[in-house]
Design a protein around this motif. Structure first.
Motif, PDB file in Angstrom:
ATOM      1  N   LEU A  28      11.684   1.045   2.620  1.00  0.00           N
ATOM      2  CA  LEU A  28      10.246   0.780   2.539  1.00  0.00           C
ATOM      3  C   LEU A  28       9.847   0.341   1.135  1.00  0.00           C
ATOM      4  N   ALA A  57       2.180   0.925   5.053  1.00  0.00           N
ATOM      5  CA  ALA A  57       3.242   1.337   5.969  1.00  0.00           C
ATOM      6  C   ALA A  57       2.834   2.545   6.798  1.00  0.00           C
ATOM      7  N   THR A  70       0.924   4.694   2.314  1.00  0.00           N
ATOM      8  CA  THR A  70       1.674   5.166   3.477  1.00  0.00           C
ATOM      9  C   THR A  70       0.851   6.176   4.263  1.00  0.00           C
ATOM     10  N   ILE A 106       5.397  -2.002   8.838  1.00  0.00           N
ATOM     11  CA  ILE A 106       5.055  -2.399   7.474  1.00  0.00           C
ATOM     12  C   ILE A 106       4.235  -3.681   7.515  1.00  0.00           C
ATOM     13  N   ASP A 156      -0.261   8.406  -0.441  1.00  0.00           N
ATOM     14  CA  ASP A 156       0.192   8.922   0.848  1.00  0.00           C
ATOM     15  C   ASP A 156      -0.986   9.604   1.518  1.00  0.00           C
TER      16      ASP A 156
END
Length: 244
Positions: free
Chosen positions: A27, A126, A98, A240, A39
């Motif tokens: 990733l 992602a 993410t 992604i 995140d």
């Protein structure tokens, strides 16, 4: 966004499987600049902690303070309480964003609008996740019956997105075709039961019935597990994209 995990935050941090390093390395390889990563719905900080090896600064946000209390402390990670759809970040702040095993809980329209606001023009977004694990045939049969019949009607409607391997979630990005990954683990019986205990649906069942549904399969599953090689395989989900 729903908070289905505050109650079992300690167990979540102990028993939820990690994402393998190979998947994280893959990733991160798509990200040009390793300045700041975010995140979202970080939970116990599993993904944030892995990203901290690559980025100067990592933010981990979650709506559950209980989850953040169990997050992995790391020098360059900043944990904050915030909702995925309404963050406090500046425009175009992040090189990578993410969200792992959580996007199905969000209001997609509001969430993606926020991603478009805070992701840098050349940044990467992602979605990570994992589906229902598989193991030896005998234990699989017990777990599948538990999953579909014993607790099946207690799942939140959003669970269907995971059953569909995140292929049916809205994804308004220029998508990058990705490799596929699996997570192979060897578990003790305690780890197997601990993981089942972290399922939001297990908690829903307990709230409605005042008893733990795992008790209904515990003895049979234990016998099965003791006779098995104790290996489990999780299919990993990865999408992604870049801003259009």
């Amino acid at each position: 966004m729903k908070d289905n995990f505050s109650k079992q935050a300690t167990e979540y941090s102990k028993f939820r499987p990690q994402y393998p390093d190979a998947m994280i390395d893959y990733l991160v390889s798509f990200v040009n600049n390793k300045g700041v990563a975010l995140d979202i719905a970080t939970g116990n900080g599993q993904v944030a902690q892995k990203l901290s090896s690559f980025f100067e600064t990592v933010y981990g946000i979650d709506i559950s303070q209980n989850q953040l209390n169990n997050a992995i402390p790391t020098e360059n990670i900043i944990y904050k309480v915030a909702a995925a759809e309404n963050t406090f970040f500046k425009n175009q702040e992040f090189d990578l964003i993410t969200v792992a095993q959580a996007v199905h809980w969000f209001d997609f329209d509001l969430f993606y609008k926020e991603i478009y606001r805070i992701l840098k023009p050349d940044g990467i977004f992602a979605v990570l996740g994992y589906g229902l694990f598989s193991t030896n045939a005998d234990s699989d049969k017990i777990v599948q019956d538990y999953y579909r019949n014993i607790i099946g009607r207690y799942w939140d409607a959003e669970r269907k997105y995971l059953d569909e391997n995140y292929k049916t979630i809205p994804f308004p990005f220029d998508e990058i075709v990705t490799e596929t990954f699996e997570n192979k683990l060897t578990w003790t019986f305690e780890e197997l039961i601990g993981y089942l205990e972290t399922w939001s649906v297990t908690q829903h069942y307990i709230s409605k019935n005042n008893k733990n549904p795992i008790d209904l399969i515990y003895d049979d599953l234990k016998i099965s597990w003791q006779k098995s090689d104790k290996k489990v395989t999780f299919p990993l989900l990865l999408r992604i994209g870049k801003l259009k």
